[in-house]
Scaffold this motif. Structure first.
Motif, PDB file in Angstrom:
ATOM      1  N   LYS A  91     106.046  68.420 -13.295  1.00  0.00           N
ATOM      2  CA  LYS A  91     106.048  67.665 -14.758  1.00  0.00           C
ATOM      3  C   LYS A  91     104.784  67.442 -15.004  1.00  0.00           C
ATOM      4  O   LYS A  91     104.430  67.015 -16.132  1.00  0.00           O
ATOM      5  N   GLY A  92     103.484  67.350 -14.167  1.00  0.00           N
ATOM      6  CA  GLY A  92     101.982  66.983 -14.554  1.00  0.00           C
ATOM      7  C   GLY A  92     101.766  68.512 -15.293  1.00  0.00           C
ATOM      8  O   GLY A  92     101.542  68.486 -16.494  1.00  0.00           O
ATOM      9  N   LEU A  93     102.861  69.420 -15.762  1.00  0.00           N
ATOM     10  CA  LEU A  93     102.017  70.912 -16.568  1.00  0.00           C
ATOM     11  C   LEU A  93     102.979  70.746 -17.793  1.00  0.00           C
ATOM     12  O   LEU A  93     102.451  71.156 -18.631  1.00  0.00           O
ATOM     13  N   GLU A  94     103.972  69.359 -17.839  1.00  0.00           N
ATOM     14  CA  GLU A  94     104.510  69.194 -18.566  1.00  0.00           C
ATOM     15  C   GLU A  94     104.185  68.014 -19.971  1.00  0.00           C
ATOM     16  O   GLU A  94     103.905  68.088 -20.429  1.00  0.00           O
ATOM     17  N   GLY A  95     102.973  67.492 -19.407  1.00  0.00           N
ATOM     18  CA  GLY A  95     102.183  66.643 -19.827  1.00  0.00           C
ATOM     19  C   GLY A  95     102.316  65.348 -19.706  1.00  0.00           C
ATOM     20  O   GLY A  95     101.981  64.401 -19.979  1.00  0.00           O
ATOM     21  N   TRP A  96     103.627  65.013 -18.233  1.00  0.00           N
ATOM     22  CA  TRP A  96     104.211  63.466 -17.443  1.00  0.00           C
ATOM     23  C   TRP A  96     102.787  62.934 -17.014  1.00  0.00           C
ATOM     24  O   TRP A  96     101.483  63.751 -16.388  1.00  0.00           O
ATOM     25  N   ASP A  97     102.621  61.656 -17.628  1.00  0.00           N
ATOM     26  CA  ASP A  97     101.294  60.893 -16.686  1.00  0.00           C
ATOM     27  C   ASP A  97     102.118  61.116 -15.371  1.00  0.00           C
ATOM     28  O   ASP A  97     103.206  60.472 -14.418  1.00  0.00           O
ATOM     29  N   LEU A  98     101.226  61.410 -13.939  1.00  0.00           N
ATOM     30  CA  LEU A  98     101.860  61.530 -12.396  1.00  0.00           C
ATOM     31  C   LEU A  98     102.129  59.796 -12.790  1.00  0.00           C
ATOM     32  O   LEU A  98     102.625  59.726 -11.915  1.00  0.00           O
ATOM     33  N   ARG A  99     100.946  58.880 -12.925  1.00  0.00           N
ATOM     34  CA  ARG A  99     101.031  57.170 -12.185  1.00  0.00           C
ATOM     35  C   ARG A  99     102.873  56.985 -12.508  1.00  0.00           C
ATOM     36  O   ARG A  99     103.382  56.444 -11.781  1.00  0.00           O
ATOM     37  N   ASP A 100     103.664  57.855 -13.619  1.00  0.00           N
ATOM     38  CA  ASP A 100     104.948  56.982 -14.230  1.00  0.00           C
ATOM     39  C   ASP A 100     105.694  57.496 -13.534  1.00  0.00           C
ATOM     40  O   ASP A 100     106.697  57.052 -14.025  1.00  0.00           O
ATOM     41  N   LEU A 101     105.850  58.666 -12.323  1.00  0.00           N
ATOM     42  CA  LEU A 101     106.995  59.106 -12.065  1.00  0.00           C
ATOM     43  C   LEU A 101     107.207  58.542 -10.230  1.00  0.00           C
ATOM     44  O   LEU A 101     107.787  59.033  -9.999  1.00  0.00           O
ATOM     45  N   LEU A 102     106.089  57.413 -10.366  1.00  0.00           N
ATOM     46  CA  LEU A 102     106.798  56.472  -8.689  1.00  0.00           C
ATOM     47  C   LEU A 102     108.196  56.272  -8.687  1.00  0.00           C
ATOM     48  O   LEU A 102     109.018  57.056  -7.925  1.00  0.00           O
ATOM     49  N   PRO A 103     108.173  55.813  -9.939  1.00  0.00           N
ATOM     50  CA  PRO A 103     109.452  55.299 -10.025  1.00  0.00           C
ATOM     51  C   PRO A 103     111.562  56.401  -9.608  1.00  0.00           C
ATOM     52  O   PRO A 103     112.196  56.396  -9.056  1.00  0.00           O
ATOM     53  N   VAL A 104     110.441  57.136 -10.591  1.00  0.00           N
ATOM     54  CA  VAL A 104     111.580  58.895 -10.386  1.00  0.00           C
ATOM     55  C   VAL A 104     111.909  59.237  -9.020  1.00  0.00           C
ATOM     56  O   VAL A 104     112.656  59.325  -9.115  1.00  0.00           O
ATOM     57  N   ALA A 105     110.965  60.018  -8.611  1.00  0.00           N
ATOM     58  CA  ALA A 105     110.323  59.992  -7.779  1.00  0.00           C
ATOM     59  C   ALA A 105     111.363  59.129  -6.285  1.00  0.00           C
ATOM     60  O   ALA A 105     111.704  59.484  -5.048  1.00  0.00           O
ATOM     61  N   ARG A 106     111.373  57.555  -6.795  1.00  0.00           N
ATOM     62  CA  ARG A 106     112.019  57.319  -5.105  1.00  0.00           C
ATOM     63  C   ARG A 106     113.390  57.093  -6.148  1.00  0.00           C
ATOM     64  O   ARG A 106     114.283  57.516  -5.159  1.00  0.00           O
ATOM     65  N   ALA A 107     114.223  57.059  -7.091  1.00  0.00           N
ATOM     66  CA  ALA A 107     115.634  57.050  -7.736  1.00  0.00           C
ATOM     67  C   ALA A 107     116.053  58.391  -7.488  1.00  0.00           C
ATOM     68  O   ALA A 107     117.165  58.586  -6.867  1.00  0.00           O
ATOM     69  N   ARG A 108     115.112  59.880  -7.042  1.00  0.00           N
ATOM     70  CA  ARG A 108     115.685  60.587  -6.480  1.00  0.00           C
ATOM     71  C   ARG A 108     115.451  61.057  -4.657  1.00  0.00           C
ATOM     72  O   ARG A 108     116.196  61.880  -4.028  1.00  0.00           O
ATOM     73  N   GLY A 109     115.386  60.256  -3.791  1.00  0.00           N
ATOM     74  CA  GLY A 109     114.914  59.803  -2.932  1.00  0.00           C
ATOM     75  C   GLY A 109     114.594  60.430  -1.879  1.00  0.00           C
ATOM     76  O   GLY A 109     114.617  60.634  -1.187  1.00  0.00           O
ATOM     77  N   LEU A 110     113.380  60.794  -2.305  1.00  0.00           N
ATOM     78  CA  LEU A 110     112.593  61.954  -1.897  1.00  0.00           C
ATOM     79  C   LEU A 110     111.286  61.371  -1.189  1.00  0.00           C
ATOM     80  O   LEU A 110     110.808  61.760  -0.589  1.00  0.00           O
ATOM     81  N   LEU A 111     111.018  60.116  -1.163  1.00  0.00           N
ATOM     82  CA  LEU A 111     110.171  58.906  -0.800  1.00  0.00           C
ATOM     83  C   LEU A 111     110.899  58.124   0.012  1.00  0.00           C
ATOM     84  O   LEU A 111     111.849  57.348   0.327  1.00  0.00           O
ATOM     85  N   PRO A 112     110.197  57.771   1.302  1.00  0.00           N
ATOM     86  CA  PRO A 112     110.519  56.644   2.473  1.00  0.00           C
ATOM     87  C   PRO A 112     110.579  55.279   1.360  1.00  0.00           C
ATOM     88  O   PRO A 112     109.758  55.283   0.627  1.00  0.00           O
ATOM     89  N   GLN A 113     111.293  54.233   1.760  1.00  0.00           N
ATOM     90  CA  GLN A 113     111.149  53.101   1.012  1.00  0.00           C
ATOM     91  C   GLN A 113     109.815  51.749   1.104  1.00  0.00           C
ATOM     92  O   GLN A 113     109.641  52.426   1.948  1.00  0.00           O
ATOM     93  N   GLY A 114     109.774  51.265  -0.052  1.00  0.00           N
ATOM     94  CA  GLY A 114     108.867  50.355   0.320  1.00  0.00           C
ATOM     95  C   GLY A 114     107.205  50.800  -0.070  1.00  0.00           C
ATOM     96  O   GLY A 114     106.916  51.958  -0.635  1.00  0.00           O
ATOM     97  N   THR A 115     106.199  49.878   0.816  1.00  0.00           N
ATOM     98  CA  THR A 115     104.923  50.922   0.606  1.00  0.00           C
ATOM     99  C   THR A 115     104.743  52.000   1.725  1.00  0.00           C
ATOM    100  O   THR A 115     103.663  52.796   0.593  1.00  0.00           O
ATOM    101  N   PRO A 116     105.303  52.219   2.188  1.00  0.00           N
ATOM    102  CA  PRO A 116     104.739  53.442   2.449  1.00  0.00           C
ATOM    103  C   PRO A 116     104.881  55.145   1.384  1.00  0.00           C
ATOM    104  O   PRO A 116     104.217  55.502   1.634  1.00  0.00           O
ATOM    105  N   GLY A 117     106.354  54.749   0.686  1.00  0.00           N
ATOM    106  CA  GLY A 117     106.699  55.235  -0.015  1.00  0.00           C
ATOM    107  C   GLY A 117     105.636  55.359  -1.015  1.00  0.00           C
ATOM    108  O   GLY A 117     105.540  56.742  -2.019  1.00  0.00           O
ATOM    109  N   GLU A 118     104.618  54.374  -1.720  1.00  0.00           N
ATOM    110  CA  GLU A 118     103.752  54.826  -2.644  1.00  0.00           C
ATOM    111  C   GLU A 118     102.912  55.636  -1.958  1.00  0.00           C
ATOM    112  O   GLU A 118     102.288  56.151  -3.098  1.00  0.00           O
TER     113      GLU A 118
END
Length: 188
Positions: free
Chosen positions: A29-56
Motif C-alpha cells: 500500500k505504501g508503494l501504491e502511494g497510501w499514507d501508512l497511518r491511514d491503514l490502521l483500521p484496514v489492518a484491524r478489519a483484516r484481522g492482522l493485529l491484536p485488539q486494542g492498544t497492543p495492536g496499535e
C-alpha cells in the motif's frame, strides 16, 4: 458432542509470520502511494493485529520499519513502470514464453519486505537474464533486488543465453529424476 475449547490466552504480540503479513500489506500500500497511518483500521478489519492498544503498538512499530523500506524503494520507481516485456524466445530445445513486469527506468526492480531468501535471488537472476537476452530498446539491462536487510544490484550480462540454457538443462533433468539442487543449502 464435545464443547469447543476456547483459547485461554489473548495475543498481545505478533508472531514473525503475522508480522511479515502486516509488513507486506503495508509495503504494498505504501508503494501504491497510501499514507501508512491511514491503514490502521484496514489492518484491524483484516484481522492482522491484536485488539486494542497492543495492536496499535504493533502496527506503529511495523509502520515505522515499512516507511523506511518504502522510502528506499520509491526513488527507484520514479517515472512509473515501463510496459511489461513480452518473452517469446527459443533457447536450445526449449521455448520460453511469458512476460516480465517490474521494469523501470532504473532497471528491473524486484523487492520483498523481509529478508531475502535464495529463491528470491534465483527468480530475480532468471528475470534479469531474460531481460538481457531480449535486449529491447528502451529497457535497461540492470536489475535491483531489495529487501529490508539487503540490496543486490546486477549489471548487464553478456552471454545470458548460455546461462539460461544451463538452467533449463538442469530443470529438464529435474523433471526426469530428482535433482540435487537445493537453493537454500546451495546459497550457503
Amino acid at each position: 458432542e464435545k464443547d469447543a475449547a476456547l483459547d485461554e490466552t489473548e495475543p498481545f504480540d505478533l508472531r514473525s509470520l503475522e508480522e511479515y503479513r502486516v509488513g507486506q500489506f503495508l509495503s504494498e500500500k505504501g508503494l501504491e502511494g497510501w499514507d501508512l497511518r491511514d491503514l490502521l483500521p484496514v489492518a484491524r478489519a483484516r484481522g492482522l493485529l491484536p485488539q486494542g492498544t497492543p495492536g496499535e503498538c504493533c502496527f506503529e512499530a511495523i509502520r515505522s520499519e515499512v516507511k523506511t523500506f518504502v522510502d528506499r524503494v520509491l526513488p527507484l520507481m520514479e517515472g512509473g513502470p515501463l510496459s511489461p516485456l513480452q518473452v517469446d524466445v527459443r533457447i536450445g530445445d526449449f521455448t520460453l514464453r511469458g512476460r516480465i513486469s517490474g521494469l523501470y527506468a532504473q532497471g528491473l526492480l524486484e523487492y520483498r519486505y523481509g529478508t531475502l531468501n535464495p529463491r528470491d535471488r534465483l527468480t530475480c537472476w532468471i528475470h534479469h537474464l531474460l531481460v538481457n537476452l531480449i535486449g529491447s530498446v528502451g529497457y535497461p539491462r540492470r536489475a535491483i533486488l531489495i529487501s529490508t536487510d539487503t540490496e543486490c544490484r546486477y549489471p548487464p550480462v553478456e552471454g545470458s543465453e548460455e546461462f539460461l540454457e544451463g538452467l533449463l538443462q538442469m530443470y529438464w533433468k529435474g523433471l526426469v529424476k530428482p535433482l540435487h539442487f537445493f537453493p537454500s543449502s546451495s546459497w550457503v
